[in-house]
Design an enzyme around this catalytic site. Structure first.
Site, PDB file in Angstrom:
ATOM      1  CB  CYS A  53      -0.547  -6.309 -14.385  1.00  0.00           C
ATOM      2  SG  CYS A  53       0.499  -4.915 -13.964  1.00  0.00           S
TER       3      CYS A  53
ATOM      4  CG  HIS B  60      -6.216   1.283  -0.506  1.00  0.00           C
ATOM      5  ND1 HIS B  60      -5.026   0.609  -0.371  1.00  0.00           N
ATOM      6  CD2 HIS B  60      -6.821   0.742  -1.609  1.00  0.00           C
ATOM      7  CE1 HIS B  60      -4.905  -0.298  -1.318  1.00  0.00           C
ATOM      8  NE2 HIS B  60      -5.984  -0.234  -2.083  1.00  0.00           N
TER       9      HIS B  60
END
Length: 559
Positions: free
Chosen positions: A50, A99
């Site tokens: 989301c 990351h």
């Protein structure tokens, strides 16, 4: 290793852009398939949540890979490349590993430390495995990311640094108060039956709501979730399932509604929310104007969004319209004249103006500035008073991206809406736990270890090819020996064969072990080339070993 990630998240892009760029399940599948079909990429996986959309790929060219992945993201999201590019970030090789490991640990989440991302990473890997787009690199990367995330949660207190979006959202609905006290006895409507909606329903049940109604497009899934909630040993909640067309009626009974579906359009319009509140209160719902919901001293709504305004809006006194006297106090004549022309040009025709704040006033101020040099500093007017809003009778939590609930509900009296955008604002100032530093150290250590393992793995095909060549030499020499000594019995033949193999293995053992150690170090890629040159290994033999290993990884089922 040539790992590349191109993506955008709540840290790089506004929620409005993330909302437009969100990918459906079918779009994610097509994106991954098109990525591996493109020339620079051999493997691909997409991580879509989301608040982030990221495309991971194993590429053979950096610049071509960035261009291709960015173009594919734009094509499949429907947002033009020129518009999307300013919000994209790129990570390559070790930075890309760092990351993903940070994402898996919850360090890059909207709510730091939340653990839901681990399930989303697992789903992303399973999808790539099902589509056979994950080879050795992405399988190793995503599986290690899952292990790193689990390690961070088990070895540190990162869980204390934040909660899931669901928990954080409910806290915002409760105005940062005690969620259980706020939720006790309330009736809840949960729209959707996916993982996020299920988590929201379970959290509401544990918080003490009296009733949960589950609505979903597939009624059977809603029924299954309702049965799970009703059968829970740790709650006394009553749960039932309804079809989606029953949502408007159920909304009139609900105190709180949580929505997280995969719908591309709005599930709850502002009109539906208004109808539900009016049914509850028996009174018309007022729509608060922007000035009505502005707190005293806050920056004016829309400041900074006035196209063509010549003023330095960041220097304007807070709490006043860019058309008011306070905003232009101290400005020189030339700037005031430009501002007057801008105001008179009708640019702000749709914006309500304060009393006396019009083009004529600005022109008069400009005339004063022409003789005095600058407009004298004005007395600071009284701050805009905060207009109290009635206590909400309907609480709405929208966890979907794109949004399920009309953002206009923010302005409805008697309604409190918390959505992804407001969660991002609320979490921006959330305190970071001390454990975050420990998790960062874990991530750094794991990135170094993963890089070493990947570098060591690159030499494995060369070592395999070397040992295969040595085995071929042994077999050839044994065959030549049998031709010279045809009367050699089986026992002696076996003993001689074993002796030759032991000699070769001992000669190769130390070099192959040492070359793997050296290859694991930064800059160790050259050792594979040296080994191939020294032993005159066939490059195609080495490449075939690599292809066989990668093919095995791609055809492996979901973890």
């Amino acid at each position: 290793m040539s790992l590349l990630v191109v993506g955008l998240s709540h840290r790089s892009a506004p929620v409005s852009v993330l909302e437009r760029a969100s990918l459906t399940a079918d779009a994610q599948v097509k994106l991954v398939q098109d990525t591996v079909a493109a020339e620079p990429a051999a493997e691909a996986a997409v991580l879509a949540t989301c608040n982030r959309i990221e495309l991971y790929a194993d590429v053979d060219k950096f610049h071509a890979g960035v261009a291709e992945l960015s173009t594919l993201l734009a094509q499949h999201s429907g947002v033009g490349l020129e518009e999307l590019t300013p919000y994209l970030y790129v990570h390559y090789e070790d930075r890309a590993v760092h990351h993903l490991f940070s994402v898996a640990c919850g360090l890059d989440s909207m709510v730091v430390g939340e653990g839901q991302i681990l399930g989303q990473i697992k789903d992303s890997l399973a999808r790539a495995q099902d589509l056979h787009t994950a080879g050795r690199l992405l399988n190793d990367l995503f599986q290690q990311a899952l292990r790193v995330g689990k390690r961070a949660h088990s070895e540190t207190g990162i869980d204390r640094a934040g909660q899931s979006l669901v928990t954080f959202g409910l806290e915002q609905l409760a105005a940062s108060g005690d969620v259980q006290r706020w939720a006790g006895g309330k009736k809840a409507l949960v729209i959707g039956a996916g993982s996020m909606s299920s988590l929201a329903a379970a959290t509401l049940a544990r918080a003490g709501v009296a009733e949960i109604v589950v609505a979903n497009r597939t009624f059977e899934r809603a029924e299954r979730l309702a049965q799970i909630l009703t059968g829970g040993d740790d709650t006394d909640v009553v749960a039932r399932a309804v079809p989606m067309d029953a949502v408007p009626a159920e909304l009139t009974r609900a105190d709180v509604a949580v929505s997280c579906t995969g719908a591309t359009g709005l599930v709850l319009t502002a009109d539906a929310v208004v109808a539900a509140v009016e049914d509850r209160t028996g009174e018309p719902v007022e729509i608060a104007a922007a000035a009505d919901v502005r707190v005293a001293g806050a920056a004016p709504a829309g400041a900074g969004a006035d196209d063509g305004c010549p003023l330095d809006l960041s220097a304007a006194q807070s709490g006043f319209s860019v058309l008011g006297e306070a905003a232009v106090a101290g400005m020189d004549a030339a700037t005031l004249e430009q501002h007057g022309a801008w105001a008179a040009g009708g640019t702000a025709v749709d914006r309500p103006r304060e009393v006396g704040a019009d083009a004529e006033l600005i022109s008069a101020l400009a005339a004063t500035a022409a003789s005095a040099g600058r407009v004298p500093e004005m007395r600071r007017p009284e701050p805009v008073a905060e207009v109290p809003r009635p206590e909400p009778v309907l609480f709405l939590l929208d966890l979907a991206m794109p949004r399920d609930i009309d953002a206009a509900a923010h302005r409805l009296a008697g309604v409190r809406l918390v959505d992804i955008e407001s969660l991002a604002d609320a979490s921006a100032d959330a305190p970071m736990a001390a454990d975050v530093d420990q998790v960062r150290r874990i991530v750094a250590d794991e990135v170094a270890a993963f890089g070493a393992a990947q570098r060591a793995a690159t030499i494995t095909p060369t070592v395999v090819a070397l040992r295969s060549m040595a085995a071929g030499v042994v077999a050839s020499e044994i065959a030549r020996l049998e031709g010279r000594l045809p009367g050699l019995d089986d026992k002696h033949r076996a003993e001689i064969t074993q002796t030759v193999k032991r000699v070769v293995d001992k000669l190769l053992h130390a070099p192959t072990v040492r070359v793997k150690q050296l290859a694991a170090e930064p800059g160790g890629a050259g050792y594979a080339d040296a080994l191939r040159t020294l032993f005159d290994l066939d490059p195609e033999t080495v490449a075939s070993v690599s292809r066989a290993a990668n093919s095995t990884e791609k055809n492996r089922g979901p973890a």
